[in-house]
Write a protein that holds these residues in place. Structure first.
Motif, short mmCIF file in Angstrom:
data_model
loop_
_atom_site.label_atom_id
_atom_site.label_comp_id
_atom_site.label_asym_id
_atom_site.label_seq_id
_atom_site.Cartn_x
_atom_site.Cartn_y
_atom_site.Cartn_z
N SER A 1 11.83 6.76 2.15
CA SER A 1 12.60 6.41 3.36
C SER A 1 11.77 5.57 4.32
O SER A 1 12.28 4.61 4.92
CB SER A 1 13.09 7.68 4.06
N VAL A 2 10.48 5.89 4.44
CA VAL A 2 9.59 5.09 5.29
C VAL A 2 9.46 3.68 4.74
O VAL A 2 9.45 2.70 5.50
CB VAL A 2 8.21 5.77 5.40
N PHE A 3 9.38 3.55 3.42
CA PHE A 3 9.30 2.23 2.80
C PHE A 3 10.52 1.39 3.17
O PHE A 3 10.40 0.21 3.53
CB PHE A 3 9.19 2.37 1.28
N GLY A 4 11.71 1.99 3.09
CA GLY A 4 12.92 1.27 3.47
C GLY A 4 12.90 0.86 4.93
O GLY A 4 13.33 -0.25 5.28
N MET A 5 12.38 1.72 5.79
CA MET A 5 12.30 1.39 7.22
C MET A 5 11.35 0.22 7.48
O MET A 5 11.65 -0.66 8.30
CB MET A 5 11.85 2.62 8.00
N LEU A 6 10.21 0.20 6.79
CA LEU A 6 9.26 -0.89 6.98
C LEU A 6 9.86 -2.22 6.53
O LEU A 6 9.68 -3.25 7.19
CB LEU A 6 7.96 -0.62 6.22
N VAL A 7 10.57 -2.20 5.41
CA VAL A 7 11.24 -3.41 4.94
C VAL A 7 12.31 -3.84 5.94
O VAL A 7 12.45 -5.03 6.26
CB VAL A 7 11.87 -3.18 3.56
N VAL B 1 14.60 6.81 12.19
CA VAL B 1 15.82 6.09 11.80
C VAL B 1 16.33 5.22 12.95
O VAL B 1 16.73 4.07 12.75
CB VAL B 1 16.90 7.09 11.34
N LYS B 2 16.29 5.76 14.16
CA LYS B 2 16.76 4.99 15.31
C LYS B 2 15.84 3.79 15.59
O LYS B 2 16.30 2.71 15.95
CB LYS B 2 16.85 5.88 16.55
N ALA B 3 14.53 4.00 15.43
CA ALA B 3 13.59 2.89 15.66
C ALA B 3 13.86 1.75 14.69
O ALA B 3 13.86 0.57 15.08
CB ALA B 3 12.16 3.39 15.51
N ALA B 4 14.08 2.07 13.42
CA ALA B 4 14.37 1.03 12.42
C ALA B 4 15.69 0.33 12.71
O ALA B 4 15.79 -0.90 12.60
CB ALA B 4 14.39 1.65 11.03
N SER C 1 4.33 0.82 13.27
CA SER C 1 3.33 1.82 13.66
C SER C 1 4.01 3.07 14.20
O SER C 1 3.59 4.20 13.89
CB SER C 1 2.39 1.23 14.72
N THR C 2 5.06 2.89 14.98
CA THR C 2 5.82 4.03 15.51
C THR C 2 6.41 4.86 14.38
O THR C 2 6.33 6.10 14.38
CB THR C 2 6.94 3.54 16.43
N ILE C 3 7.00 4.20 13.40
CA ILE C 3 7.61 4.89 12.26
C ILE C 3 6.56 5.63 11.44
O ILE C 3 6.76 6.78 11.03
CB ILE C 3 8.37 3.87 11.38
N LEU C 4 5.41 5.00 11.23
CA LEU C 4 4.35 5.63 10.43
C LEU C 4 3.75 6.83 11.15
O LEU C 4 3.43 7.85 10.51
CB LEU C 4 3.27 4.60 10.11
N VAL C 5 3.57 6.73 12.46
CA VAL C 5 3.07 7.88 13.23
C VAL C 5 4.07 9.03 13.14
O VAL C 5 3.69 10.20 12.95
CB VAL C 5 2.81 7.48 14.69
N SER D 1 0.84 -1.21 0.00
CA SER D 1 0.00 0.00 0.00
C SER D 1 0.86 1.26 0.00
O SER D 1 0.52 2.26 -0.63
CB SER D 1 -0.94 0.00 1.21
N LEU D 2 2.01 1.21 0.68
CA LEU D 2 2.92 2.36 0.70
C LEU D 2 3.55 2.56 -0.68
O LEU D 2 3.72 3.71 -1.12
CB LEU D 2 4.00 2.17 1.76
N ALA D 3 3.90 1.47 -1.35
CA ALA D 3 4.45 1.59 -2.71
C ALA D 3 3.42 2.21 -3.66
O ALA D 3 3.75 3.05 -4.50
CB ALA D 3 4.87 0.22 -3.22
#
Length: 323
Positions: A113-119, A251-254, A79-83, A14-16
């Motif tokens: 960047s968010v997509f890379g973090m989710l992966v 970035v730190k969360a990922a 969820s943290t990254i998306l928020v 969905s993000l893509a």
């Protein structure tokens, strides 16, 4: 042929789709109305967050030949990254106007960047890990240097890019050595190989220890741990303020997510080696971050060192698992 469960990758898919929509929508919006691109990005992030939260208690399940895993740990951090990303978009809508950098590319790079973090958070293989890190990092390099008429921003982006390239090479070298000794890139397979009784002598091999040292060094850069933090104050100062806030959390969360998987779940048999390194980095980071913050006259540089010291606090909890 292994079954591929596309539903497990619903947030990434969905993000893509959202990234494609934002890129195309940006072409038809005038420069004065680029804030609409931010609004579309925010709505899309909320939808992606819904798909992410719907995966709570679904796992742990893996798909794509065990390259990708979904569990409550990954759902929480996603969820943290998306928020954080949603708040960054809200901050940026007016901020970009004030700084006269109200371009639609900002939102697409943020989403990349968010997509890379989710992966990265759902990585269950060394290859997925590296792809996630690079997708995240390259997008962040662009965001740091996004204030194209500001010399500090361009300098910060260049420094971050050069040091990040070296850190990526170090990390990839460590991954290659680990693969060479275990013969696999799968997290589960590596953990299985290194946990066998007959592998006790292999775990003590100098080259495998070197692999762990390189992996620790690569992640120390991403977490801005001393003495791998030299890029941090310049990057935080030169980057747009909304990007600085995004970097300090997302970035730190990922990075913490993939460190937990790799070191605690995959390499527990080598914890006597890497835990010592992390304890040293933790102590140095907390001390240097707090001491250096006192002398700063710039608020953003002070916050950069404060963020660095907080990374040490996070790491203290991480390494205490093997104390």
């Amino acid at each position: 042929i292994p079954e591929i469960l596309f539903s497990l990758a619903a947030p990434e898919i969905s993000l893509a789709i959202l990234i494609g929509i934002v890129l195309i929508f940006d072409l038809f919006v005038s420069l004065e109305k680029k804030s609409l691109v931010g609004s579309v990005s925010f709505i899309g992030i909320v939808v992606v967050l819904y798909f992410t939260l719907s995966q709570w208690d679904v796992g742990p399940k893996s798909t794509f030949s065990d390259f990708y895993i979904v569990d409550n740990f990954s759902v929480f951090l996603k969820s943290t990254i998306l928020v954080c990303a949603a708040l960054t978009v809200l901050m940026s809508i007016e901020y970009l106007k004030v700084e006269k950098i109200n371009f639609g590319e900002f939102y697409s790079m943020l989403l990349f960047s968010v997509f890379g973090m989710l992966v990265l958070v759902s990585a269950n293989d060394l290859m997925t890990l590296y792809l996630g890190i690079e997708t995240m990092s390259i997008s962040i390099y662009v965001l740091v240097a996004f204030m194209r008429n500001d010399a500090l921003s361009k300098e910060a982006g260049l420094k971050y890019f050069l040091m990040g390239a070296f850190a990526s090479g170090i990390l990839l070298y460590g991954i290659a050595l680990l693969y060479g000794y275990t013969g696999t890139t799968s997290f589960a397979a590596i953990a299985n190989v290194l946990s066998k009784p007959e592998m006790t002598s292999i775990v003590s091999q100098p080259v495998l220890i070197l692999s762990v040292i390189l992996l620790v060094g690569g992640f120390a850069f991403k977490m801005a741990l001393a003495p791998f933090h030299m890029w941090l104050p310049d990057a935080y100062t030169g980057a747009p303020t909304s990007v600085t806030g995004f970097m300090s959390v997302a970035v730190k969360a990922a990075a913490v997510a993939v460190m937990v998987r790799l070191f605690i779940i995959v390499l527990p048999s080598m914890s006597p080696r890497w835990s010592v390194l992390f304890w040293i980095l933790t102590a140095a980071t907390m001390i240097w971050g707090n001491v250096a913050a006192i002398a700063q006259k710039s608020l953003k540089r002070m916050l950069a060192y404060s963020s660095m010291s907080h990374a040490g606090y996070i790491l203290m909890g991480f390494v205490s698992c093997f104390s």
